[in-house]
Design a protein around this motif. Structure first.
Motif, PDB file in Angstrom:
ATOM      1  N   PHE A  97       0.040 -13.895 -24.296  1.00 55.59           N
ATOM      2  CA  PHE A  97      -0.490 -15.133 -24.046  1.00 55.59           C
ATOM      3  C   PHE A  97      -1.889 -15.745 -23.398  1.00 55.59           C
ATOM      4  O   PHE A  97      -1.620 -15.002 -22.132  1.00 55.59           O
ATOM      5  N   LEU A  98      -2.482 -16.837 -23.668  1.00 58.32           N
ATOM      6  CA  LEU A  98      -3.217 -17.053 -22.511  1.00 58.32           C
ATOM      7  C   LEU A  98      -2.387 -18.057 -21.648  1.00 58.32           C
ATOM      8  O   LEU A  98      -1.560 -18.842 -22.163  1.00 58.32           O
ATOM      9  N   PRO A  99      -2.261 -17.821 -20.607  1.00 58.96           N
ATOM     10  CA  PRO A  99      -1.457 -19.536 -19.622  1.00 58.96           C
ATOM     11  C   PRO A  99      -2.350 -20.215 -20.034  1.00 58.96           C
ATOM     12  O   PRO A  99      -1.452 -21.221 -19.323  1.00 58.96           O
ATOM     13  N   ASN A 100      -2.807 -21.040 -19.997  1.00 52.03           N
ATOM     14  CA  ASN A 100      -3.096 -22.192 -20.568  1.00 52.03           C
ATOM     15  C   ASN A 100      -2.704 -23.175 -21.108  1.00 52.03           C
ATOM     16  O   ASN A 100      -2.252 -24.161 -21.301  1.00 52.03           O
ATOM     17  N   ILE A 101      -1.630 -22.438 -22.440  1.00 56.63           N
ATOM     18  CA  ILE A 101      -0.858 -23.366 -23.543  1.00 56.63           C
ATOM     19  C   ILE A 101       0.396 -23.319 -23.159  1.00 56.63           C
ATOM     20  O   ILE A 101       1.572 -24.084 -23.208  1.00 56.63           O
ATOM     21  N   ILE A 102       0.816 -22.349 -21.601  1.00 63.28           N
ATOM     22  CA  ILE A 102       2.306 -22.172 -21.182  1.00 63.28           C
ATOM     23  C   ILE A 102       3.060 -24.049 -20.457  1.00 63.28           C
ATOM     24  O   ILE A 102       1.666 -24.745 -19.978  1.00 63.28           O
ATOM     25  N   ASN A 103       3.257 -24.223 -21.111  1.00 66.29           N
ATOM     26  CA  ASN A 103       3.872 -25.612 -20.874  1.00 66.29           C
ATOM     27  C   ASN A 103       3.528 -26.793 -21.546  1.00 66.29           C
ATOM     28  O   ASN A 103       3.409 -27.821 -21.730  1.00 66.29           O
ATOM     29  N   ARG A 104       2.288 -26.358 -22.660  1.00 68.09           N
ATOM     30  CA  ARG A 104       1.576 -27.329 -23.364  1.00 68.09           C
ATOM     31  C   ARG A 104       1.638 -27.445 -25.024  1.00 68.09           C
ATOM     32  O   ARG A 104       2.615 -27.524 -25.530  1.00 68.09           O
ATOM     33  N   ALA A 108       2.551 -20.735 -15.636  1.00 67.78           N
ATOM     34  CA  ALA A 108       1.060 -21.361 -16.369  1.00 67.78           C
ATOM     35  C   ALA A 108       0.401 -20.627 -14.571  1.00 67.78           C
ATOM     36  O   ALA A 108      -1.187 -20.469 -15.312  1.00 67.78           O
ATOM     37  N   VAL A 109       0.616 -21.319 -13.619  1.00 70.73           N
ATOM     38  CA  VAL A 109      -0.264 -21.358 -12.445  1.00 70.73           C
ATOM     39  C   VAL A 109      -0.467 -19.541 -11.830  1.00 70.73           C
ATOM     40  O   VAL A 109      -1.548 -19.150 -11.576  1.00 70.73           O
ATOM     41  N   VAL A 110       0.825 -19.453 -12.463  1.00 69.88           N
ATOM     42  CA  VAL A 110       1.217 -17.630 -11.208  1.00 69.88           C
ATOM     43  C   VAL A 110      -0.053 -16.646 -12.578  1.00 69.88           C
ATOM     44  O   VAL A 110      -0.571 -15.981 -12.151  1.00 69.88           O
ATOM     45  N   SER A 111       0.660 -16.808 -13.640  1.00 69.59           N
ATOM     46  CA  SER A 111       0.647 -15.936 -14.920  1.00 69.59           C
ATOM     47  C   SER A 111      -1.575 -15.853 -14.973  1.00 69.59           C
ATOM     48  O   SER A 111      -2.100 -15.503 -15.432  1.00 69.59           O
ATOM     49  N   LYS A 112      -2.065 -17.506 -14.839  1.00 71.21           N
ATOM     50  CA  LYS A 112      -3.183 -17.287 -14.856  1.00 71.21           C
ATOM     51  C   LYS A 112      -4.439 -17.268 -13.676  1.00 71.21           C
ATOM     52  O   LYS A 112      -5.279 -16.164 -13.642  1.00 71.21           O
ATOM     53  N   TRP A 113      -3.470 -17.364 -12.663  1.00 77.44           N
ATOM     54  CA  TRP A 113      -4.185 -16.257 -11.740  1.00 77.44           C
ATOM     55  C   TRP A 113      -4.442 -15.211 -11.822  1.00 77.44           C
ATOM     56  O   TRP A 113      -5.506 -14.016 -10.892  1.00 77.44           O
ATOM     57  N   LEU A 114      -3.143 -13.871 -12.209  1.00 75.79           N
ATOM     58  CA  LEU A 114      -2.692 -13.030 -12.823  1.00 75.79           C
ATOM     59  C   LEU A 114      -3.864 -11.954 -13.430  1.00 75.79           C
ATOM     60  O   LEU A 114      -4.574 -10.989 -13.518  1.00 75.79           O
ATOM     61  N   ILE A 115      -3.914 -12.849 -14.352  1.00 76.99           N
ATOM     62  CA  ILE A 115      -4.490 -12.210 -16.383  1.00 76.99           C
ATOM     63  C   ILE A 115      -6.048 -12.625 -15.658  1.00 76.99           C
ATOM     64  O   ILE A 115      -6.825 -11.471 -16.256  1.00 76.99           O
ATOM     65  N   MET A 116      -6.495 -14.493 -15.969  1.00 77.78           N
ATOM     66  CA  MET A 116      -7.984 -14.333 -16.197  1.00 77.78           C
ATOM     67  C   MET A 116      -8.827 -13.739 -15.512  1.00 77.78           C
ATOM     68  O   MET A 116      -9.505 -14.356 -14.512  1.00 77.78           O
ATOM     69  N   PHE A 174      -5.977 -12.660 -26.774  1.00 78.04           N
ATOM     70  CA  PHE A 174      -5.195 -13.611 -26.250  1.00 78.04           C
ATOM     71  C   PHE A 174      -4.531 -14.462 -27.304  1.00 78.04           C
ATOM     72  O   PHE A 174      -5.558 -14.509 -28.504  1.00 78.04           O
ATOM     73  N   TRP A 175      -3.683 -14.866 -27.690  1.00 81.58           N
ATOM     74  CA  TRP A 175      -2.002 -15.285 -28.408  1.00 81.58           C
ATOM     75  C   TRP A 175      -1.199 -16.769 -27.668  1.00 81.58           C
ATOM     76  O   TRP A 175      -1.941 -16.896 -26.171  1.00 81.58           O
ATOM     77  N   CYS A 176      -0.983 -17.665 -28.064  1.00 81.19           N
ATOM     78  CA  CYS A 176      -1.328 -18.132 -30.006  1.00 81.19           C
ATOM     79  C   CYS A 176      -2.523 -19.413 -29.932  1.00 81.19           C
ATOM     80  O   CYS A 176      -1.864 -19.832 -29.734  1.00 81.19           O
ATOM     81  N   LEU A 177      -3.499 -19.236 -29.760  1.00 87.99           N
ATOM     82  CA  LEU A 177      -4.364 -20.403 -29.304  1.00 87.99           C
ATOM     83  C   LEU A 177      -5.390 -21.440 -30.782  1.00 87.99           C
ATOM     84  O   LEU A 177      -5.904 -20.742 -31.990  1.00 87.99           O
ATOM     85  N   ASN A 178      -4.572 -22.860 -30.909  1.00 89.72           N
ATOM     86  CA  ASN A 178      -4.986 -23.590 -31.638  1.00 89.72           C
ATOM     87  C   ASN A 178      -6.059 -24.640 -31.784  1.00 89.72           C
ATOM     88  O   ASN A 178      -6.342 -25.472 -32.788  1.00 89.72           O
TER      89      ASN A 178
END
Length: 318
Positions: free
Chosen positions: A229-236, A251-259, A276-280
């Motif tokens: 999953f792309l952290p950017n889509i969490i909570n959106r 969202a903050v933690v996973s973005k720091w860890l994954i990206m 990365f999923w699921c991006l629209n």
């Protein structure tokens, strides 16, 4: 300085330098694996934002957009037919509160006339084709199209049936085993070890931990696909937790860890494709490719195809 520190600090320094060196040049330790196919555009549930999910009409539309991969979920009917369906229970998709496994294939209901797009809340897909499709039908219609087959539950009979279909249609190299569960993935691998594997959740965590401990360059990686999953889509558009605060934190933690470009580049050079999923939305496409992702999984293959075609050479090399 104590004697233990006298020896430990140089050893740790040497380990850190070796780890950084082989993280950047993994081919010096591991034989590069050439991909059988490369995924730039993956259609989630066959492209469920544009037409009704998992229908033949949706798959045809995605292939018209030159999708590299069809992402599917499978269930097994009472008469042992493998069907493409995200849910075991049919209520969300059809309004009938029955499990797929309690009905014969011929008795499966039609999909509803419209279905909400899970990763685009408030948006609905429609289509003239409302019939559930057999996995075998897709293998016949798209014989050389790569597909990812996700197993949701611990159904050994379903796994055996899928493994047999893949062998029968000579699709061992272009059909991916996918499951979040490690024990299910072990059964998948045992049923057909020739099919490429994707990371389970626990294996994904292990890769991240190994990366930050400096171990990643030295461990074997049998998987060929990392669907993340792309952290950017969490909570959106993706809400893993019921609590908004937890979603924001994750969202903050996973973005720091994954990206991390160095992590994704290393996996790529080890023969692991990162999708990365699921991006629209186009901003999310850009976020994924900007860190070096191989590809993107989307509900809207037309939008992603337009994005890729208009990026020029960068779309082919990132």
């Amino acid at each position: 300085m104590s004697l233990s520190l006298y020896y430990a600090l140089p050893a740790l320094g040497s380990y850190a330098m070796l780890s950084i060196f082989f993280l950047r040049w993994p081919h010096l330790l591991h034989t590069p694996r050439a991909p059988t196919f490369r995924v730039r555009l993956a259609a989630h549930r066959g492209g469920s934002g544009e037409l009704l999910e998992s229908t033949m009409e949706a798959m045809e539309n995605s292939m018209a957009q030159r999708s590299d991969l069809l992402e599917l979920d499978c269930q097994l009917t009472r008469d042992k037919v493998v069907v493409v369906s995200h849910d075991e229970n049919l209520y969300r998709q059809s309004g009938l509160n029955r499990d797929v496994g309690s009905l014969d294939f011929e008795d499966l209901p039609l999909y509803k006339e419209e279905l909400e797009v899970y990763f685009s809340p408030g948006h609905f897909a429609h289509g003239s084709d409302r019939r559930m499709v057999r996995l075998e039908d897709l293998f016949q219609r798209f014989p050389r199209t790569p597909m990812s087959v996700e197993i949701k539950g611990n159904n050994e009979e379903l796994i055996r049936e899928i493994a047999g279909l893949v062998r029968r249609y000579d699709r061992n190299e272009i059909t991916i085993w996918a499951s979040e569960n490690r024990s299910v993935m072990k059964k998948c691998k045992a049923a057909n070890p020739e099919m490429p594997l994707s990371f389970t959740i626990s294996r994904g965590f292990w890769v991240l931990l190994s990366y930050y401990l400096g171990l990643l360059p030295f461990i074997p990686i049998p998987e060929k696909f990392f669907f993340c999953f792309l952290p950017n889509i969490i909570n959106r558009t993706y809400f893993p937790f019921s609590c908004s605060c937890l979603n924001q934190l994750s969202a903050v933690v996973s973005k720091w860890l994954i990206m991390r470009k160095s992590l994704i580049r290393h996996l790529e050079e080890r023969g692991v494709q990162v999708v990365f999923w699921c991006l629209n939305e186009e901003s999310d496409f850009e976020a994924a490719f900007s860190v070096g992702a191989t590809g993107v999984m989307t509900d809207y293959p037309t939008a992603l195809r337009h994005y890729l075609d208009n990026r020029g050479p960068a779309a082919q090399t990132s």
